[in-house]
Enzyme design. Structure first.
Site, PDB file in Angstrom:
ATOM      1  N   GLU A 297       0.816  -1.216   0.000  1.00 37.09           N
ATOM      2  CA  GLU A 297       0.000   0.000   0.000  1.00 37.09           C
ATOM      3  C   GLU A 297       0.854   1.272   0.000  1.00 37.09           C
ATOM      4  O   GLU A 297       0.584   2.238   0.692  1.00 37.09           O
ATOM      5  CB  GLU A 297      -0.947   0.009   1.203  1.00 37.09           C
ATOM      6  CG  GLU A 297      -1.941  -1.134   1.190  1.00 37.09           C
ATOM      7  CD  GLU A 297      -2.919  -1.078   2.341  1.00 37.09           C
ATOM      8  OE1 GLU A 297      -4.098  -1.389   2.126  1.00 37.09           O
ATOM      9  OE2 GLU A 297      -2.492  -0.715   3.463  1.00 37.09           O
ATOM     10  N   ASP A 375      -8.853  -8.560   3.683  1.00 35.06           N
ATOM     11  CA  ASP A 375      -8.655  -7.434   4.600  1.00 35.06           C
ATOM     12  C   ASP A 375      -9.816  -7.291   5.571  1.00 35.06           C
ATOM     13  O   ASP A 375     -10.661  -6.408   5.401  1.00 35.06           O
ATOM     14  CB  ASP A 375      -8.481  -6.135   3.785  1.00 35.06           C
ATOM     15  CG  ASP A 375      -7.949  -4.979   4.631  1.00 35.06           C
ATOM     16  OD1 ASP A 375      -7.589  -5.199   5.787  1.00 35.06           O
ATOM     17  OD2 ASP A 375      -7.896  -3.858   4.105  1.00 35.06           O
ATOM     18  N   GLU A 403     -13.276  -1.807  11.289  1.00 37.76           N
ATOM     19  CA  GLU A 403     -13.030  -1.008  10.091  1.00 37.76           C
ATOM     20  C   GLU A 403     -14.062  -1.244   9.001  1.00 37.76           C
ATOM     21  O   GLU A 403     -14.698  -0.313   8.507  1.00 37.76           O
ATOM     22  CB  GLU A 403     -11.628  -1.298   9.558  1.00 37.76           C
ATOM     23  CG  GLU A 403     -11.298  -0.585   8.277  1.00 37.76           C
ATOM     24  CD  GLU A 403      -9.931  -0.971   7.731  1.00 37.76           C
ATOM     25  OE1 GLU A 403      -9.608  -0.523   6.620  1.00 37.76           O
ATOM     26  OE2 GLU A 403      -9.195  -1.722   8.403  1.00 37.76           O
TER      27      GLU A 403
END
Length: 835
Positions: A297, A375, A403
Site C-alpha cells: 500500500e 482485509d 473497520e
C-alpha cells in the site's frame, strides 16, 4: 462443594461513562456468608511499588473495597496463609512461605489460583502471571463467585499483542473512539493518565505488549525527544506487565538519518539501524520489539532494492536480537493488479510472497498474518499462508476496531467470526491442523507465535466509541490466552462485569450480541462476496460498485449475468490450490464448496441454485431483508432493559442501536437495488423497489428545495434526493397524506454530511411533531462523509404519531455550512412494518 452467589436485582449504580470498562467493580451486597469468604489482609511478596506484584495487591485492595466494602490491609513483611490473599511468584512464595507440592508446572506468565474460604493464594511463574491471577480473582468476586477452586492456567502462546494505528499528530487511522491517548502535535502527550487506565484494562485480559504507533509509521518517533517520551510511556505500562513495541518506517535511514539509501544489505543502513535500536533500548530497556509493514500500500520496503522480504525482516531481527526483542513482520503485502487479467488475485499475494521464504527468517522473526487473505472482511476463508509456513513462526492478526464492520456505530460482536478461522482445520499433510494450533506454534513446533489485534482505542471515555464494542476487546484478550475459549462464555463474563448480574440483562445482551454478526453479514455482504462497502473512501456504508474496476483487488467481478471470483485452479486464479489437498479439492469443486464461501471461490450466474435451494440473487434479496429485520430488534431488546442499566450508558447504547436499525435498511436497499438493477431479476417476494409506505422527497411540493441525483444511485430511494437551493436558503417540502387514519411511526431518511449541522422540523397540519440536528459526526463513531452517499445516509424515527388521511406533512430544512439539509424520503410505518 462449589459455592456460587449469583446476585440479582441489585438496584442501579450511578451513571457511568465507560472509562473503567469491565474493571468497574460495582458494589454488590454481601451477606454474613459472603463476609466469611473475604480475606482480612493481602500479602504481596514484592513490596516495590513498580512491581506487578505490588500492583496486584493494590488492585485486590481496591476491588474488595469497591465491590464489598471490605478494608483489607496490604502486608509486605510476613507470609500469612490464612484469612489472607498471598500474591507473588512461585519462587517468591517458596522463599517466604515454603514449598507447595500442589502447584503444577506453569509456562511463562502462567498462574495458579487457589481459593479456600478466606485463604487465597495467587502465584505466577512470573510477576506478570501473578498479576493475571489477581485480576482473575477479582473477576470472580465482581461476578459474585466465591467458589472453592484450585487450578493452573498458562497462555497458549507467548505473543499476546495489540497494535495501535496512532499517528504522531494525534489522529488514528481507522480509529473510532477519538484522538490518540499517546500522541499529539508530533510528540508524546504530557499527561499519561489515560495510558495508565489502558494498561489496567490490557493487563486484566493478559495482553503483554502494545505497539503504540501506526504500521504506516512516521520516522519522527525515533527522534531523541520522542524516544524520551516513549520511555515515559513504557514506564507507565511496565508495572502492569506490558511491554512497549513500535512500528518502523523502512525508509527511516533515508528520511530521518540522512543516508542516500535504505537498502537492508547496505552496511551503512545496517549500522544506522543498530545505532537507533541501541538508543531505543536505552530509553526502553524491555522493549518488546518492532512491527514492520513493508512493500504494501505504498509503504517502502526491501523490494525497492530487489531484496527479499526475509532479508528486510532479518535486518531488524539482528538489531533487536541482543536485547531479546522480536520482529513482527506483516504478511499484508500486495501490489495493485489489472482486473482484466482473469488470473490476477490479491488473495494469492500472501502465499506468493512468503511461501518460498519459509525457513529464511531469523528465529526472532514472526510473520503476522491477517486472518483472511483480503482485509478484515465480514467472512473470508482462513488465510492459506498458515498452511504454508512450517519453519517460520507466525501470529494471527485480528481487528477489534470494526473497520469494515460498522465502525462501532453498528453492534457487531466479532468472536463468532474469529472462531470460524481459529477453529478451522487446514488439514496439513492430512493431519489435524487447526489454525489456532498453527499460529500458537503447537502444530509445527515453533517456540514463538501468538496473536495481535488492531485495537485503536482513543480518548473517548468508551475507549472504542461504543460501550458494547468493548466486548470485542475483552474477548480478544481471552482468545489470545486461550483460542479455544467459547464465544458465549466470554461474552457473558464481560456482560456481568460491565452491566451487572441481572439475569434479564445477561440474556438480552447475549442474544443481541450473538445475533449481531450474522445480521451484519446478512445486510452487508454474503455468500463470501465480502463486505460490500465503499473500499475507495470510508470503508463504512454500502457501495458494491467500488469493489470492481480498480487495482485494489477486492473484486466481485459482478456483471449483468453473474458474480463471484473464480479462484479455482482449473479455470480461475489458482487460489484454491494454495490450500492442502483435502481443502483444495473441496473448494475446487463448486458442488462441495460451502454456500457461505461460494462467491469467494466461484463465479456463477445469478440464477445458480445454492444447496439451500435458493438462487444466488434470491439469497441476496432474502438475506439482506432478514439481516435488516434482525437489526430492528436490537433497539427493542435493549429498550426492555430500561431501569436495569444506568441512564448514561443505557441512552448511549439506545441511540446507536436506533441508528443501526435505520442504517441497516439503507444497506439492505442499496445492495438489493444495485444487484436488482444489474441483473434485471425480480425479487420473488416483490419487496425490492416496492415501498408502499414511502413518500419520496422529490415528489413533494418543494419551496427552496431542489432535486439532487445521488451517487452511487442505489444509496437513495429514487435515486433522487432533495437539497436546499443554496447554503442560506431555508427549504420546505409539503405533501398530503393518503394513508388511512391511524397511529404510525414516522421515519425520515436524510443525509448528514461533514462540514455543517443542518436543522430540520417536521409538522403535521402546522403542528410540530419532531425536530433534529445533523450532528452525527459528534454523536456516532464512524468516519463521516462529505457526500450524499451510503455513509452519510441516516434515518430518524418519531414514534406513535397520530395521522388522519388528508393531513398535510411539512418538513422544513435549514442548511448549515456546506450541508444543504438533504432529504431522501419519508415513511409512515404501521405497527409491525419495518419499511
Amino acid at each position: 462443594m462449589r459455592s456460587l452467589f449469583f446476585l440479582a436485582s441489585l438496584g442501579l449504580v450511578a451513571a457511568e461513562n465507560g472509562l473503567d470498562g469491565w474493571l468497574r467493580y460495582a458494589s454488590l451486597p454481601c451477606s454474613h456468608e459472603c463476609q466469611s469468604k473475604l480475606p482480612a489482609s493481602i500479602v504481596v511478596l514484592n513490596a516495590t511499588k513498580t512491581s506487578p506484584i505490588y500492583v496486584a495487591g493494590s488492585e485486590i485492595q481496591d476491588g474488595l473495597k469497591s465491590i464489598y466494602g471490605s478494608h483489607a490491609q496490604i502486608s509486605k513483611s510476613q507470609c500469612k496463609t490464612s484469612s489472607s490473599v498471598v500474591v507473588g511468584t512461585v519462587e517468591q512464595y517458596r522463599k517466604a512461605c515454603g514449598s507447595l507440592s500442589e502447584i503444577p508446572e506453569l509456562a511463562e506468565d502462567g498462574f495458579w489460583l487457589s481459593i479456600d474460604g478466606r485463604k487465597i493464594r495467587i502465584l505466577g511463574s512470573t510477576e506478570r502471571g501473578a498479576l493475571y491471577g489477581a485480576f482473575e480473582y477479582l473477576s470472580m468476586l465482581a461476578q459474585g463467585n466465591f467458589s472453592t477452586v484450585s487450578y493452573a492456567t498458562s497462555p497458549s502462546a507467548p505473543i499476546r499483542w495489540v497494535n495501535q494505528w496512532d499517528n504522531m499528530d494525534g489522529r488514528i487511522e481507522r480509529g473510532y473512539g477519538g484522538p490518540s491517548i499517546f500522541f499529539n502535535n508530533g510528540a508524546i502527550v504530557d499527561d499519561l493518565t489515560r495510558v495508565k487506565q489502558y494498561a489496567r484494562l490490557l493487563a486484566s485480559i493478559r495482553i503483554n505488549a502494545v505497539v503504540v504507533n501506526n504500521v504506516n509509521a512516521n520516522a519522527t518517533l525515533l527522534t531523541p525527544d520522542n524516544l524520551k517520551g516513549l520511555g515515559r510511556i513504557a514506564d507507565v505500562f511496565r508495572p502492569y506487565g506490558i511491554q512497549v513495541g513500535i512500528s518502523l518506517n523502512f525508509a527511516s535511514p533515508e528520511d530521518l538519518g540522512g543516508l542516500d539509501t535504505f537498502d537492508p544489505l547496505d552496511p551503512s543502513v545496517i549500522s544506522w539501524w543498530s545505532n537507533i535500536t541501541e538508543q531505543v533500548y536505552q530509553h526502553v530497556p524491555d522493549m518488546a520489539g518492532y512491527l514492520v509493514k513493508a512493500d504494501s500500500e505504498g509503504q517502502p520496503g526491501p523490494q525497492t532494492y530487489n531484496r527479499t522480504l526475509s532479508e528486510g525482516a532479518n535486518l531488524f531481527a539482528k538489531a533487536v536480537q541482543p536485547y531479546g526483542g522480536i520482529v513482527m513482520f506483516r504478511a499484508f503485502v500486495y501490489n495493485k493488479l489489472n482486473e482484466s487479467n482473469w488470473t490476477a488475485d490479491r488473495a494469492n499475494a500472501a502465499v506468493d510472497f512468503f511461501k518460498d521464504l519459509d525457513g529464511e527468517f531469523d528465529e526472532n522473526v514472526v510473520v503476522q498474518i491477517k486472518y483472511g487473505p483480503i482485509d478484515f472482511q465480514v467472512r473470508e476463508p482462513a488465510s492459506p499462508l498458515f498452511a504454508n509456513l512450517f519453519n517460520t513462526s507466525t501470529a494471527i492478526e485480528l481487528q477489534v476496531t470494526q473497520e469494515y464492520l460498522g465502525q462501532q456505530s453498528h453492534l457487531v460482536y466479532l468472536p463468532p467470526l474469529w472462531k470460524t478461522i481459529l477453529d478451522f482445520d487446514l488439514r496439513v499433510d492430512g493431519k489435524s491442523s487447526l489454525v489456532r494450533d498453527v499460529y500458537t506454534g503447537k502444530r509445527f513446533n515453533r517456540k514463538l507465535g501468538g496473536s495481535a489485534a488492531v485495537v485503536n482505542v482513543g480518548t473517548n471515555t468508551t475507549w472504542l466509541g461504543s460501550h458494547l464494542a468493548m466486548s470485542n476487546l475483552y474477548a480478544y484478550g481471552r482468545l489470545a490466552w486461550n483460542p479455544a475459549d467459547d464465544a458465549t462464555t466470554m461474552l457473558q463474563d464481560w456482560i456481568r462485569l460491565t452491566f451487572g448480574l441481572d439475569q434479564t440483562v445477561l440474556s438480552t445482551i447475549t442474544k443481541m450480541s450473538m445475533e449481531s454478526w450474522p445480521a451484519y453479514e446478512g445486510y452487508s455482504g454474503n455468500l463470501g462476496i465480502q463486505t460490500l462497502t465503499d473500499i475507495l473512501y470510508t470503508h463504512y456504508g454500502p457501495n458494491p460498485a467500488s469493489q470492481d474496476n480498480n487495482g485494489w483487488g477486492q473484486w466481485t467481478r459482478a456483471d449483468h449475468n453473474g458474480i463471484g471470483m473464480d479462484r479455482t485452479v482449473s479455470n480461475g486464479t489458482g487460489f484454491s490450490g494454495q490450500y492442502p489437498d483435502e481443502l483444495a479439492t473441496i473448494y475446487e469443486n463448486i458442488d462441495s464448496t460451502p454456500d457461505d464461501l461460494l462467491l469467494w471461490f466461484h463465479h456463477v450466474n445469478y440464477t445458480y441454485q445454492l444447496h439451500s435451494g435458493k438462487t444466488v440473487i434470491q439469497h441476496f434479496y432474502d438475506a439482506h431483508y432478514t439481516g435488516a429485520a434482525t437489526a430492528q430488534t436490537f433497539r427493542t431488546q435493549w429498550a426492555s432493559l430500561e431501569g436495569k442499566i444506568d441512564d448514561g450508558r443505557y441512552n448511549h447504547v439506545l441511540r446507536r442501536l436506533d441508528y443501526q436499525s435505520g442504517h441497516s435498511i439503507i444497506w439492505r436497499d442499496a445492495i438489493n437495488n444495485f444487484y436488482h438493477n444489474l441483473s434485471g431479476i425480480p425479487d420473488t417476494a416483490k419487496r425490492v423497489n416496492h415501498h408502499p409506505w414511502r413518500i419520496e422527497a422529490e415528489s413533494m411540493k418543494l419551496d427552496g428545495y431542489k432535486p439532487y441525483t445521488v451517487s452511487p444511485f442505489e444509496t437513495a430511494s429514487g435515486p433522487v434526493a432533495i437539497v436546499t437551493a443554496s447554503n442560506t436558503t431555508v427549504g420546505t417540502a409539503t405533501t398530503k397524506i393518503n394513508f388511512a387514519s391511524g397511529t404510525y411511526d414516522l421515519a425520515v431518511n436524510y443525509y448528514d454530511i461533514f462540514g455543517g449541522q443542518s436543522q430540520w422540523q417536521v409538522y403535521l397540519n402546522d403542528k410540530q411533531v419532531g425536530e433534529w440536528v445533523g450532528n452525527s459526526e459528534d454523536v456516532y463513531s464512524h468516519t463521516p462523509s462529505i457526500y450524499l452517499d451510503g455513509h452519510s445516509a441516516i434515518r430518524i424515527k418519531f414514534r406513535g404519531v397520530k395521522v388522519k388521511k388528508g393531513d398535510t406533512l411539512k418538513i422544513v430544512g435549514r442548511p448549515d455550512g456546506v450541508e444543504p439539509a438533504p432529504l431522501d424520503y419519508v415513511s409512515f410505518l404501521p405497527e409491525g412494518v419495518v419499511d
